[in-house]
Design an enzyme around this catalytic site. Structure first.
Site, PDB file in Angstrom:
ATOM      1  N   ASP A 169       4.629   7.376   1.254  1.00 16.59           N
ATOM      2  CA  ASP A 169       4.569   7.350   2.290  1.00 16.59           C
ATOM      3  C   ASP A 169       6.161   7.624   2.587  1.00 16.59           C
ATOM      4  O   ASP A 169       6.517   6.208   3.612  1.00 16.59           O
ATOM      5  CB  ASP A 169       3.760   6.062   2.578  1.00 16.59           C
ATOM      6  CG  ASP A 169       2.557   6.698   2.276  1.00 16.59           C
ATOM      7  OD1 ASP A 169       2.197   7.663   1.703  1.00 16.59           O
ATOM      8  OD2 ASP A 169       1.267   5.288   2.215  1.00 16.59           O
ATOM      9  N   ASP A 224       0.534  -1.270  -0.116  1.00 14.70           N
ATOM     10  CA  ASP A 224      -0.132   0.310  -0.305  1.00 14.70           C
ATOM     11  C   ASP A 224       0.399   1.318  -0.183  1.00 14.70           C
ATOM     12  O   ASP A 224       0.387   2.220   0.198  1.00 14.70           O
ATOM     13  CB  ASP A 224      -0.789  -0.050   1.154  1.00 14.70           C
ATOM     14  CG  ASP A 224      -0.132  -0.112   1.799  1.00 14.70           C
ATOM     15  OD1 ASP A 224       0.209  -1.207   2.460  1.00 14.70           O
ATOM     16  OD2 ASP A 224      -0.072   1.012   3.677  1.00 14.70           O
TER      17      ASP A 224
HETATM   18  P1  AMP Z   1       1.188   3.841   6.650  1.00 19.32           P
HETATM   19  O1  AMP Z   1       1.534   2.934   7.671  1.00 19.32           O
HETATM   20  O2  AMP Z   1       1.128   5.726   7.435  1.00 19.32           O
HETATM   21  O3  AMP Z   1       0.882   3.683   5.332  1.00 19.32           O
HETATM   22  O4  AMP Z   1      -0.591   3.472   7.043  1.00 19.32           O
HETATM   23  C1  AMP Z   1      -1.437   2.501   6.987  1.00 19.32           C
HETATM   24  C2  AMP Z   1      -2.598   2.832   6.753  1.00 19.32           C
HETATM   25  O5  AMP Z   1      -3.130   3.450   8.456  1.00 19.32           O
HETATM   26  C3  AMP Z   1      -3.084   4.232   5.997  1.00 19.32           C
HETATM   27  O6  AMP Z   1      -4.307   3.059   5.851  1.00 19.32           O
HETATM   28  C4  AMP Z   1      -3.240   4.678   6.561  1.00 19.32           C
HETATM   29  O7  AMP Z   1      -4.410   5.765   5.422  1.00 19.32           O
HETATM   30  C5  AMP Z   1      -3.338   4.375   7.960  1.00 19.32           C
HETATM   31  N1  AMP Z   1      -3.098   5.762   8.690  1.00 19.32           N
HETATM   32  C6  AMP Z   1      -1.653   5.568   9.264  1.00 19.32           C
HETATM   33  N2  AMP Z   1      -1.865   6.812  10.645  1.00 19.32           N
HETATM   34  C7  AMP Z   1      -3.292   6.847  10.395  1.00 19.32           C
HETATM   35  C8  AMP Z   1      -4.014   8.366  11.338  1.00 19.32           C
HETATM   36  N3  AMP Z   1      -3.441   8.355  12.411  1.00 19.32           N
HETATM   37  N4  AMP Z   1      -5.757   8.323  11.822  1.00 19.32           N
HETATM   38  C9  AMP Z   1      -6.028   7.531  10.171  1.00 19.32           C
HETATM   39  N5  AMP Z   1      -5.424   6.295   9.264  1.00 19.32           N
HETATM   40  C10 AMP Z   1      -4.122   6.190   9.171  1.00 19.32           C
HETATM   41 MG    MG Z   2       0.978   4.608   3.468  1.00 22.29          MG
END
Ligand code: AMP
Ligand code: MG
Length: 472
Positions: free
Chosen positions: A257, A247
């Site tokens: 990201d 993702d």
């Molecule tokens: P990441 O590990 O940052 O790539 O995020 C993985 C998933 O978690 C993605 O769907 C992000 O949109 C969601 N996500 C990460 N941090 C947050 C947050 N603080 N609030 C809402 N969704 C989050």
């Molecule tokens: Mg992400």
């Protein structure tokens, strides 16, 4: 509006690809902390509008960008090798798509803009710390010639966000030609929605790969190539992403990201930048193989669209494409123009020396063009092996036209301690000038920047053991 030519492009796809929703009004009297005129130019925006208070309102969700209907995208993905199911823009919102004067379409996305239907149990917010890190690093990589999402602005929200402790919050405005990820395709494939896989592929091809219209297999081959080249780019500058889940993999081959990323300082191929990655799945030297693993997951998601044989042959090109690009980049780092037998050995021996001495990755290349004594100092006192290597290198380069090393090997990368210095300046002292200095260094990393040389050095002792985790 603000000179932008807006287009609702993603919303031409049917509703199951996203949720239309207004941004949340984030923060109390949000203010513009920093903005990036170079990024404004990418979207055809008039740089003067960056400081327009009405634009700050837009970047904090207090106003909409013209008639554009904001949306959060749905995607799924494999996280740390395991199918994670539905994810999606949990704190990101597409607030505009702008066509620049060159005809390129760019996404304008807020990160930290509030909850969406894809937030699961999280708060939709972003902390200032990780916002500054992403802002600086996306510009650092872009300046090094490595494809990346870009950063337009940081908004300080003047509200606290709760992580391990309460921290100041922020909203990042991020730009990319597209934010579509491998996980978008996996999402529809794993739900058995093969028509949607095709629709999305055709949508992406039409806008971003128009020359490949109608040829899905050739398009997948191009995604393989861009991904291989991205990995070679990361390896050549010593960059580790830290969370290479599917993702977080861009369909355009962009760095996407930014979480617990790190530029390697003391050279260690097993470098793990993410404190929470205990298995070292995303260690520095694993990245090229992990990208191939991710491409296989994408290939699987495209298997109702593209013949299996075509997918496999495209995947099989990965290693060769990666190696070719990596070799080209590393040869350039040594300034080797004409190929000679023994060049690979020369490069390999240097890397081995660097590992043994834990020499600084960036400076080991940068200092090659300077005083020899400086260069040898990176390898510790009286290192005979380093001296022998240097004489071999001198003999080798006498026969060759040496490319301009200082235009290939950066002086400045975003070292963790440098990012931390910017963060502490902003958070502890409201000192934007230091953030701005560091921003300028990473945006022109090959220049000398008299007076700021300290930021090119390994960390001072008190900033030596910073830990970076997924918390952001
Ligand atoms: P990441 O590990 O940052 O790539 O995020 C993985 C998933 O978690 C993605 O769907 C992000 O949109 C969601 N996500 C990460 N941090 C947050 C947050 N603080 N609030 C809402 N969704 C989050
Ligand atoms: Mg992400």
């Amino acid at each position: 509006m603000f000179g932008l030519k807006l287009e609702n492009h993603y919303a031409r796809l049917p509703g199951e690809f996203y949720t239309l929703m207004p941004a949340e009004k984030v923060g109390v009297q949000p203010r513009l902390l920093h903005a990036n005129p170079k990024a404004a130019a990418l979207i055809g925006m008039d740089a003067g509008a960056l400081s327009d208070p009405a634009f700050t309102q837009v970047l904090s969700g207090h106003a909409q960008l013209g008639a554009f209907k904001p949306l959060a995208m749905v995607y799924s993905g494999h996280q740390f090798g395991v199918w994670a199911g539905q994810l999606g823009d949990g704190r990101a919102l597409l607030i505009g798509q702008a066509r620049n004067p060159a005809g390129e379409l760019w996404d304008i996305q807020l990160k930290g803009a509030g909850q969406t239907p894809y937030s699961r149990f999280a708060d939709g917010r972003a902390v200032m710390r990780s916002t500054i890190r992403e802002y600086l690093c996306s510009e650092a990589l872009a300046a090094l010639g490595i494809p990346s999402t870009r950063a337009l602005a940081i908004i300080a929200t003047n509200e606290q966000v709760h992580r391990e402790t309460a921290e100041p919050g922020a909203v990042l405005t991020r730009l990319a030609r597209s934010h579509v990820r491998f996980g978008h395709f996996e999402h529809f494939f794993h739900k058995g929605q093969h028509d949607q896989v095709r629709q999305l592929a055709d949508h992406v091809i039409a806008e971003y790969f128009p020359e490949l219209a109608g040829d899905h297999a050739a398009w997948f081959g191009e995604v393989v190539k861009r991904t291989a080249e991205l990995m070679a780019g990361w390896q050549s500058v010593g960059f580790a992403h830290g969370v290479m889940n599917t993702d977080n993999m861009s369909i355009l081959g962009l760095t996407l990201d930014y979480g617990p990323f790190g530029f390697m300082e003391a050279y260690d191929p097993g470098f793990v930048c993410n404190h929470t990655d205990e298995q070292g799945r995303y260690a520095f030297d694993m990245q090229p193989a992990i990208a191939h693993w991710n491409l296989r997951a994408l290939a699987f998601a495209l298997s109702s669209l593209i013949e299996k044989d075509a997918l496999i042959s495209a995947l099989d090109t990965y290693e060769g494409l990666y190696r070719t690009r990596y070799r080209t980049l590393m040869r350039a780092k040594l300034g080797l123009a004409r190929k000679e037998p023994g060049d690979d050995q020369l490069i390999g021996d240097l890397l081995n020396l660097m590992v043994k001495a834990r020499a600084d990755y960036t400076l080991s290349f940068r200092n090659l063009s300077g005083e020899d004594t400086d260069w040898l100092a990176l390898f510790g006192p009286a290192n005979v092996d380093a001296e022998v290597w240097l004489s071999r290198y001198r003999v080798r380069t006498e026969r060759d036209h040496v490319l301009d090393l200082d235009e290939v090997n950066p002086k400045y990368v975003l070292r963790n301690w440098v990012a931390e210095t910017a963060i502490r300046a902003v958070e502890d002292r409201g000192d934007i000038a230091t953030l701005d200095r560091i921003f300028k260094l990473v945006q022109s990393p090959f220049e000398k920047h008299d007076g700021d040389e300290a930021f090119a050095a390994p960390p001072p002792p008190e900033l030596c053991n910073l830990e970076v985790s997924c918390s952001s």
